[in-house]
Scaffold this active site. Structure first.
Site, PDB file in Angstrom:
ATOM      1  N   CYS A  26      32.596  38.106  54.943  1.00  0.00           N
ATOM      2  CA  CYS A  26      33.081  38.557  56.239  1.00  0.00           C
ATOM      3  C   CYS A  26      34.606  38.484  56.278  1.00  0.00           C
ATOM      4  CB  CYS A  26      32.546  37.748  57.420  1.00  0.00           C
ATOM      5  SG  CYS A  26      30.761  37.750  57.514  1.00  0.00           S
ATOM      6  N   ARG A  43      35.431  42.017  51.621  1.00  0.00           N
ATOM      7  CA  ARG A  43      34.757  40.740  51.889  1.00  0.00           C
ATOM      8  C   ARG A  43      33.351  40.927  52.445  1.00  0.00           C
ATOM      9  NH1 ARG A  43      38.357  36.454  52.067  1.00  0.00           N
ATOM     10  NH2 ARG A  43      36.859  35.262  53.266  1.00  0.00           N
ATOM     11  N   TRP A  50      29.324  40.625  56.150  1.00  0.00           N
ATOM     12  CA  TRP A  50      28.339  40.528  55.074  1.00  0.00           C
ATOM     13  C   TRP A  50      27.223  39.667  55.671  1.00  0.00           C
ATOM     14  CZ3 TRP A  50      26.034  36.710  52.028  1.00  0.00           C
ATOM     15  CH2 TRP A  50      25.398  37.176  50.868  1.00  0.00           C
ATOM     16  N   ASN A  93      33.155  33.873  60.650  1.00  0.00           N
ATOM     17  CA  ASN A  93      32.867  33.941  59.216  1.00  0.00           C
ATOM     18  C   ASN A  93      32.292  32.591  58.816  1.00  0.00           C
ATOM     19  OD1 ASN A  93      32.922  34.384  56.441  1.00  0.00           O
ATOM     20  ND2 ASN A  93      35.063  33.807  56.252  1.00  0.00           N
ATOM     21  N   GLY A  94      31.149  32.602  58.120  1.00  0.00           N
ATOM     22  CA  GLY A  94      30.552  31.332  57.687  1.00  0.00           C
ATOM     23  C   GLY A  94      29.113  31.255  58.135  1.00  0.00           C
ATOM     24  N   GLU A 153      29.969  39.358  30.251  1.00  0.00           N
ATOM     25  CA  GLU A 153      30.817  39.967  31.276  1.00  0.00           C
ATOM     26  C   GLU A 153      30.635  41.493  31.305  1.00  0.00           C
ATOM     27  OE1 GLU A 153      32.326  39.198  33.792  1.00  0.00           O
ATOM     28  OE2 GLU A 153      33.965  40.576  34.153  1.00  0.00           O
ATOM     29  N   LYS A 206      29.368  43.497  34.637  1.00  0.00           N
ATOM     30  CA  LYS A 206      30.133  44.588  35.263  1.00  0.00           C
ATOM     31  C   LYS A 206      29.242  45.807  35.466  1.00  0.00           C
ATOM     32  CE  LYS A 206      32.847  42.942  36.609  1.00  0.00           C
ATOM     33  NZ  LYS A 206      33.340  41.616  36.412  1.00  0.00           N
ATOM     34  N   GLU A 243      26.638  45.275  38.189  1.00  0.00           N
ATOM     35  CA  GLU A 243      27.272  45.122  39.480  1.00  0.00           C
ATOM     36  C   GLU A 243      27.750  46.447  40.084  1.00  0.00           C
ATOM     37  OE1 GLU A 243      30.663  42.674  38.811  1.00  0.00           O
ATOM     38  OE2 GLU A 243      30.719  41.971  40.867  1.00  0.00           O
ATOM     39  N   HIS A 293      15.841  36.395  17.526  1.00  0.00           N
ATOM     40  CA  HIS A 293      14.933  35.407  18.118  1.00  0.00           C
ATOM     41  C   HIS A 293      14.210  35.968  19.332  1.00  0.00           C
ATOM     42  CE1 HIS A 293      16.449  32.376  15.396  1.00  0.00           C
ATOM     43  NE2 HIS A 293      17.675  32.754  15.701  1.00  0.00           N
ATOM     44  N   LYS A 337      33.107  40.296  48.107  1.00  0.00           N
ATOM     45  CA  LYS A 337      34.086  39.781  47.149  1.00  0.00           C
ATOM     46  C   LYS A 337      34.101  38.260  47.106  1.00  0.00           C
ATOM     47  CE  LYS A 337      37.714  40.226  44.460  1.00  0.00           C
ATOM     48  NZ  LYS A 337      37.342  40.584  43.076  1.00  0.00           N
TER      49      LYS A 337
HETATM   50  C1  F6R Z   1      31.895  39.681  39.377  1.00  0.00           C
HETATM   51  C2  F6R Z   1      32.490  38.859  40.400  1.00  0.00           C
HETATM   52  C3  F6R Z   1      31.834  37.580  40.768  1.00  0.00           C
HETATM   53  C4  F6R Z   1      32.896  36.477  40.962  1.00  0.00           C
HETATM   54  C5  F6R Z   1      32.238  35.195  41.473  1.00  0.00           C
HETATM   55  C6  F6R Z   1      33.245  34.086  41.635  1.00  0.00           C
HETATM   56  O1  F6R Z   1      32.650  40.824  39.136  1.00  0.00           O
HETATM   57  O2  F6R Z   1      33.492  39.208  40.969  1.00  0.00           O
HETATM   58  O3  F6R Z   1      30.879  37.204  39.820  1.00  0.00           O
HETATM   59  O4  F6R Z   1      33.531  36.259  39.742  1.00  0.00           O
HETATM   60  O5  F6R Z   1      31.634  35.447  42.712  1.00  0.00           O
HETATM   61  O6  F6R Z   1      34.250  34.436  42.540  1.00  0.00           O
HETATM   62  P1  F6R Z   1      35.608  33.641  42.583  1.00  0.00           P
HETATM   63  O7  F6R Z   1      36.314  33.874  41.284  1.00  0.00           O
HETATM   64  O8  F6R Z   1      36.351  34.215  43.748  1.00  0.00           O
HETATM   65  O9  F6R Z   1      35.258  32.200  42.764  1.00  0.00           O
END
Ligand code: F6R
Length: 618
Positions: A2, A28, A76, A102-103, A487, A491, A494, A510, A613
């Protein structure tokens, strides 16, 4: 999750400032949005399920008058699904009082029952409406019409995490806000002031910001602000100047923020390295503020993080153990404290987080400190909760990361963790000065090497378009290439919603090799030919194994590595580098690939479904 914005000022129209701020905070959360403005004797508001653009359309259809004060929210969803009615602001008391939040308020059902018993009705399923109604009740009774006092008393009764902003029609000159375990910063202007979840909400208007602490209340007017504790004691925020400007938070001609941020990486690495060593090549991490004797006594390191940041931690582990000879674990922050980890005063916990607000990581930091460990944060957001609660912080200077998928933060987290590892090696005498200088020189070459890679981005983008309809994609890597494979798969899941898995290449036989069938795309990250333990040859065998079973092999290999050509359907070249430096380069094609597949599938690259985010709930 949020995003929250508040504005009070003499000149501008509050709703325009708020919409602009919400647009910047949309990363967010983006399942609904709303704005409330104060007029002389009433609050007017619009709220809508969907994106900020849908809210704008709603305001166009039913315009709001110009106003000097307002609050806004982009959501969110947690309590209550995304709908118009569950969207914020929640307006209560005959449209007199509006709140955004927010929260998560954990005791909301007890409070709701209590308020229902007093005759209040609720229209939404949200915890926020409960907080707003409690505020209204307190305002009308104990606080006797004093909005600041009402917020102080209400905040004392809320449990969980909250940033709560409120406006009241009887006080059209002020916003009152409370902060507990959820972010809130003030933007200080001339004749106008702002509140926001982070500085991007007001960066267009002012770069003078003030951090608020947990447990603080702020009363904001056009001419200033007053901070108190929840108990009403006078308190202070911590002023700081934002080092980047509005252009850093704009797309600058790229199709998406994600693409722009991938291309920001040479600068992100350069800025993260800047000023971290002296002319002799000795590390000077002045900001670490941890006694060197203590660093010498460390006998174990635990890196805690989530998602991409945890993969950066996994890469860093190889470097820390190799350079410093300190046993290092990497733990997902949300698993860490629940397994009763063995942590004591000789444990160094490194918390890695782009946002610095990830609740799981913040809770891990608290747990570690309670056990007596020292915590160093590696963070991209100045003044966020995690660096504030850690014993020391090493900032990454990647600039604002707006796309939900993390790219430049990942690369600069690796660089910052390497700097920390070298610093430990220097302090503990594990490495000679010339060895440290040599590694720093390799790090300094990274921005140019990244640029070379990015100059050839079109080839990878084309591959993304060609493979956009794949059913699934596999990623294989060994040693530091393993977290890179993880990673790459994350990506793709996601942003492109494409099933993908990353594996340690050695694990293939395995089990996972059973997944390989004719036409299965498999990315393989090939270590440099000079890497230790003959890793190159081992990965080379893995390529042959999958190719023999019909896989389409996409091989990421260093310039000059000709061995791989025979067994590769596609070769993506990366500049030569020392083994531990390779992840800084080999991740980039995987980022570009995911971005391009998502674009080819017509998806919103920057705002993937179901995500936000910054994950500020556990
Ligand atoms: C993936 C991504 C998430 C963040 C994770 C941690 O692209 O962005 O997996 O890496 O939510 O977020 P931070 O780094 O803000 O603690």
């Amino acid at each position: 999750m949020c995003g929250i914005v508040g504005y009070v000022g003499n000149e501008r129209d509050a709703k325009k400032v708020i919409i602009e701020g919400l647009r910047r905070l949309e990363y967010r959360g983006y399942d609904s949005a709303g704005v409330a403005v104060a007029q002389q004797s009433a609050i007017e508001y619009r709220k809508k399920a969907g994106k900020v653009a849908d809210l704008e359309a709603a305001i166009e259809a039913a315009p709001l008058d110009k106003s000097a004060l307002g609050i806004g929210h982009t959501r969110w969803a947690t309590h209550g699904g995304p709908s118009d009615v569950n969207a914020h602001p929640h307006v209560v008391g005959d449209d007199k009082l509006a709140v955004v939040h927010n929260g998560i308020i954990e005791n909301f059902s007890t409070l709701r029952a209590e308020l229902e018993a007093k005759g209040y009705n609720f229209v939404s399923e949200t915890d926020t409406e409960v907080a707003g109604t409690l505020l209204l009740e307190v305002y009308n009774t104990e606080a006797e019409g004093d909005l600041t006092r009402a917020m102080q008393l209400t905040a004392q009764r809320l449990e969980g995490a909250f940033t709560l902003l409120a406006i009241h029609a009887d006080h059209p000159d002020r916003i009152v806000a409370a902060r507990w375990n959820s972010p809130l910063v003030i933007g200080a202007g001339e004749g106008e002031n702002f509140l926001s979840s982070d500085v991007s909400g007001f960066i267009e208007f002012t770069r003078d910001a003030v951090e608020l602490d947990n447990g603080q209340i702020v009363t904001l007017t056009a001419d200033g602000y007053e901070v108190t504790t929840f108990d009403g004691e006078a308190a202070e925020g911590k002023p700081f100047r934002v080092e980047w400007d509005v252009t850093a938070a704009e797309k600058g001609g790229f199709n998406s923020f994600m693409e722009k941020e991938i291309f920001d990486q040479p600068a992100a690495v350069r800025d993260t390295l800047y000023g971290r060593f002296n002319e002799e090549g000795a590390l000077t991490l002045d900001e670490l503020r941890i006694d060197e004797a203590l660093l010498r006594s460390v006998n174990k390191i635990i890196i805690v993080a989530c998602g991409t940041a945890a993969y950066a931690g996994q890469v860093a582990r190889y470097a820390i153990e190799h350079w410093c000879r300190i046993p290092t674990e990497v733990e997902l922050a949300h698993e860490f404290r629940y397994r009763d980890p063995i942590v004591d005063q000789q444990t160094l916990v490194v918390a890695v987080s782009q946002s610095g607000e990830t609740m799981d990581t913040l809770m891990a930091v608290r747990h570690a400190r309670e056990q007596g460990a020292k915590v160093i944060a590696i963070c991209n957001t100045v003044g966020a909760s995690i660096p504030r609660e850690a014993d020391a912080v090493l900032y990454t200077y990647a600039g604002p990361e707006i796309a939900v998928a993390s790219t430049k933060a990942f690369i600069s987290q690796i660089v910052a963790a390497y700097l920390l590892a070298l610093y430990l090696a220097q302090v503990r005498g594990n490495k000679f000065a010339d060895e440290i200088r040599g590694i720093i020189a390799e790090l300094q070459e990274m921005p140019d090497k990244l640029q070379t890679l990015l100059d050839n981005a079109d080839e990878i983008k084309q591959l993304g378009q060609d493979l956009a309809n794949s059913k699934s994609v596999l990623f294989l890597g060994r040693h530091v290439g393993f977290p890179v494979a993880l990673e790459g798969a994350l990506k793709l899941k996601e942003v492109a919603y494409l099933h993908s898995e990353g594996f340690a290449a050695g694990e293939l036989k395995h089990g996972p090799i059973a997944l390989v069938e004719e036409g299965q795309p498999v990315f393989v990250i090939v270590p440099s030919k000079g890497s230790r333990h003959n890793l190159h040859a081992k990965v080379f065998s893995n390529i042959q194994e999958v190719r023999a079973r019909g896989a389409v092999t996409i091989v990421i290999a260093e310039e000059g590595d000709e061995d791989v050509v025979e067994f590769a359907n596609h070769v993506i070249r990366i500049p030569e580098s020392a083994g531990l430096m390779q992840p800084i380069l080999s991740t980039v094609p995987l980022q570009l690939f995911a971005c391009s597949v998502a674009e080819a599938r017509g998806l919103n690259v920057d705002q993937p479904r179901n995500l936000a985010k910054s994950v500020t709930v556990e």
